[in-house]
Motif scaffolding. Structure first.
Motif, short mmCIF file in Angstrom:
data_model
loop_
_atom_site.label_atom_id
_atom_site.label_comp_id
_atom_site.label_asym_id
_atom_site.label_seq_id
_atom_site.Cartn_x
_atom_site.Cartn_y
_atom_site.Cartn_z
N ALA A 90 0.83 -1.21 0.00
CA ALA A 90 0.00 0.00 0.00
C ALA A 90 0.86 1.25 0.00
O ALA A 90 0.52 2.25 -0.65
N ASN A 91 1.96 1.20 0.71
CA ASN A 91 2.81 2.38 0.87
C ASN A 91 3.82 2.58 -0.26
O ASN A 91 4.66 3.48 -0.18
N THR A 92 3.72 1.76 -1.32
CA THR A 92 4.58 2.00 -2.47
C THR A 92 4.23 3.32 -3.14
O THR A 92 5.06 3.93 -3.81
N ILE A 93 2.99 3.76 -2.96
CA ILE A 93 2.60 5.08 -3.46
C ILE A 93 2.69 6.06 -2.30
O ILE A 93 2.10 5.86 -1.25
N LYS A 94 3.48 7.09 -2.46
CA LYS A 94 3.71 8.04 -1.38
C LYS A 94 2.65 9.14 -1.34
O LYS A 94 2.23 9.58 -0.27
N VAL A 95 2.22 9.59 -2.51
CA VAL A 95 1.24 10.68 -2.58
C VAL A 95 0.13 10.25 -3.53
O VAL A 95 0.38 9.95 -4.70
N SER A 96 -1.10 10.21 -3.06
CA SER A 96 -2.23 9.78 -3.88
C SER A 96 -2.70 10.90 -4.79
O SER A 96 -2.32 12.07 -4.64
N LEU A 97 -3.56 10.55 -5.74
CA LEU A 97 -4.14 11.53 -6.65
C LEU A 97 -4.88 12.63 -5.89
O LEU A 97 -4.77 13.81 -6.21
N ASN B 163 -6.18 10.04 4.78
CA ASN B 163 -4.87 9.68 4.26
C ASN B 163 -4.69 8.18 4.11
O ASN B 163 -3.62 7.65 4.36
N LYS B 164 -5.74 7.51 3.72
CA LYS B 164 -5.63 6.10 3.36
C LYS B 164 -5.03 5.99 1.96
O LYS B 164 -5.27 6.83 1.10
N LYS B 165 -4.30 4.92 1.72
CA LYS B 165 -3.69 4.70 0.43
C LYS B 165 -4.72 4.10 -0.55
O LYS B 165 -5.67 3.44 -0.13
N PRO B 166 -4.52 4.31 -1.86
CA PRO B 166 -5.47 3.77 -2.84
C PRO B 166 -5.70 2.27 -2.72
O PRO B 166 -6.84 1.80 -2.92
N LEU B 167 -4.66 1.48 -2.41
CA LEU B 167 -4.85 0.04 -2.27
C LEU B 167 -5.80 -0.27 -1.11
O LEU B 167 -6.66 -1.15 -1.22
N GLN B 168 -5.65 0.40 0.02
CA GLN B 168 -6.54 0.16 1.16
C GLN B 168 -7.98 0.51 0.81
O GLN B 168 -8.91 -0.24 1.14
N GLN C 127 -1.47 -8.40 -4.53
CA GLN C 127 -0.57 -8.99 -5.52
C GLN C 127 -0.66 -8.29 -6.88
O GLN C 127 0.33 -8.15 -7.59
N TYR C 128 -1.86 -7.85 -7.24
CA TYR C 128 -2.08 -7.24 -8.55
C TYR C 128 -1.91 -5.73 -8.54
O TYR C 128 -1.88 -5.10 -9.61
N TYR C 129 -1.81 -5.14 -7.38
CA TYR C 129 -1.67 -3.69 -7.30
C TYR C 129 -0.33 -3.26 -7.89
O TYR C 129 0.72 -3.82 -7.56
N ASN C 130 -0.38 -2.23 -8.75
CA ASN C 130 0.84 -1.78 -9.45
C ASN C 130 1.24 -0.36 -9.07
O ASN C 130 1.87 0.34 -9.86
N GLY C 131 0.84 0.09 -7.89
CA GLY C 131 1.26 1.41 -7.45
C GLY C 131 0.45 2.54 -8.04
O GLY C 131 0.95 3.67 -8.13
#
Length: 379
Positions: free
Chosen positions: A174-181, A198-203, A236-240
């Motif tokens: 989830a934290n591979t992306i530092k700043v979301s859209l 401040n939840k990540k897109p994957l969460q 597993q399928y999340y690509n950041g």
């Protein structure tokens, strides 16, 4: 606040607000923690078995990785707890560990009335609020502090598990992306970020997929796909992707690509413990796999519709079908409240070129008048 003139950001904002209303509220979270701490003290005080051991008691599952979802049809969350003993697992039988946990909980006047014996854990039911699943286990080896052997009562022997390692894996993804859209939009318009948790897109994607799953299987949940399977596949399928919408789209696209027109079923293994197959029942009961594919295909089709320039009415209908009327309406009201607040604080204006909403401070943005109590514009 958001860049209202950008459809993708508006949609992500709406999805974020829907996911926000799904999760564990602070009051219930605090209540869970109070009960968890009380149970921890009760087990620690046990003179007959647990006290001499070195062990940890810690949360895992959706609460730990922050992907809780309010169940449909009942007002109850679950809290997963691991009782992690640091000892030689092969010096104990799985029946012994399970029985000792059952004994200790039975010695408490409140816990004994709430107990429900499950295959690998003991559940404490706090009716109308939540239930707590306590998983007893012994550390498998000295060099991996997270890997456990846990009792399986149906099989009658130890099985390998790694709930804490799994949580670390998911949060790292989830934290591979530092700043979301959404965060980028806030920064671009110099607006405060306290509208988001401040939840990540994957969460957020996992929360929404699990909610859609609950609605899809509401009438018949016989072959309902488990949360651990959906969460693992999503990770597993999340690509950041920095967008919630794009994260869900990528996940459902890859599910479709890897399941359709392929004769063998996919296997969803614990990413931190390959011995643990989360989909082993798909082998013995293929209807679980067929149901999984059917609901993923429906989600895929609906998500493709969201990509089109449908207009707000069609978009709203799709989101209601996916996530329910109540969730959609709450998110819309929340988004409208933010717009009104920004307008009344003179943060919002009309772009004279495009006639769309935007943040003041840009040359083409003109202020708009605040509404009075009666709904009329002030002069």
């Amino acid at each position: 606040m958001i860049q209202f003139q950008d459809k993708n950001i508006q949609l992500d904002d709406l999805l974020d607000r829907m996911a926000e209303s799904l999760q564990l509220d602070k009051t219930r979270y605090d209540l869970m923690i109070q009960h968890y701490e009380a149970i921890k003290k009760w087990i620690e005080a046990d003179e007959l078995f647990f006290k001499p051991f070195k062990y940890e008691l810690y949360p895992h599952g959706s609460v730990r990785i922050r992907t809780t979802v309010k169940p449909i049809g009942k007002d109850e969350f679950d809290l997963d707890i691991a009782l992690h003993l640091k000892a030689q697992w092969n010096n104990h039988t799985p029946e012994k560990i399970y029985a000792e946990l059952k004994r200790r909980l039975s010695e408490h006047s409140v816990y004994k009335e709430k107990m429900e014996l499950k295959n690998r854990c003991i559940r404490l039911n706090y009716a109308g609020d939540f239930h707590m699943d306590i998983l007893p286990g012994i550390q498998e080896n000295e060099w991996d502090e997270d890997k456990l052997r846990v009792p399986d009562r149906q099989l009658g022997y130890w099985v390998s598990s790694n709930p804490r390692g799994y949580a670390k894996w998911f949060l790292n993804k989830a934290n591979t992306i530092k700043v979301s859209l959404l965060e980028k939009a806030l920064r671009a318009e110099n607006l405060p970020s306290n509208d988001y948790e401040n939840k990540k897109p994957l969460q957020r994607a996992v929360q929404l997929i699990k909610t859609y799953r609950d609605i899809y299987f509401q009438k018949d949940d016989t072959y309902k796909t488990s949360s651990i399977v959906l969460t693992t596949i999503a990770g597993q399928y999340y690509n950041g992707e920095d967008s919630i919408f794009l994260a869900v789209e990528n996940i459902v696209n890859q599910i479709r690509r890897n399941t359709f027109n392929i004769p063998a079923r996919i296997k969803v293994l614990n990413p931190v413990n390959a011995e643990e197959d989360f989909t082993d029942k798909w082998e013995s009961e293929p209807k679980y796999y067929e149901a999984f594919k059917a609901f993923c295909e429906h989600l895929y089709v609906q998500w493709q519709e969201l990509k089109k320039e449908n207009g707000i009415i069609t978009e709203g209908r799709i989101l209601k079908d996916l996530f329910g009327d109540d969730l959609y309406m709450k998110a819309q009201i929340s988004q409208t409240d933010v717009i009104d607040k920004a307008r009344n604080n003179n943060q919002l204006g009309i772009d004279k070129k495009t006639e769309t909403l935007g943040a003041l401070g840009v040359a083409s943005i003109a202020p708009i008048k605040s509404n009075t109590f009666f709904g009329d514009n002030e002069d």
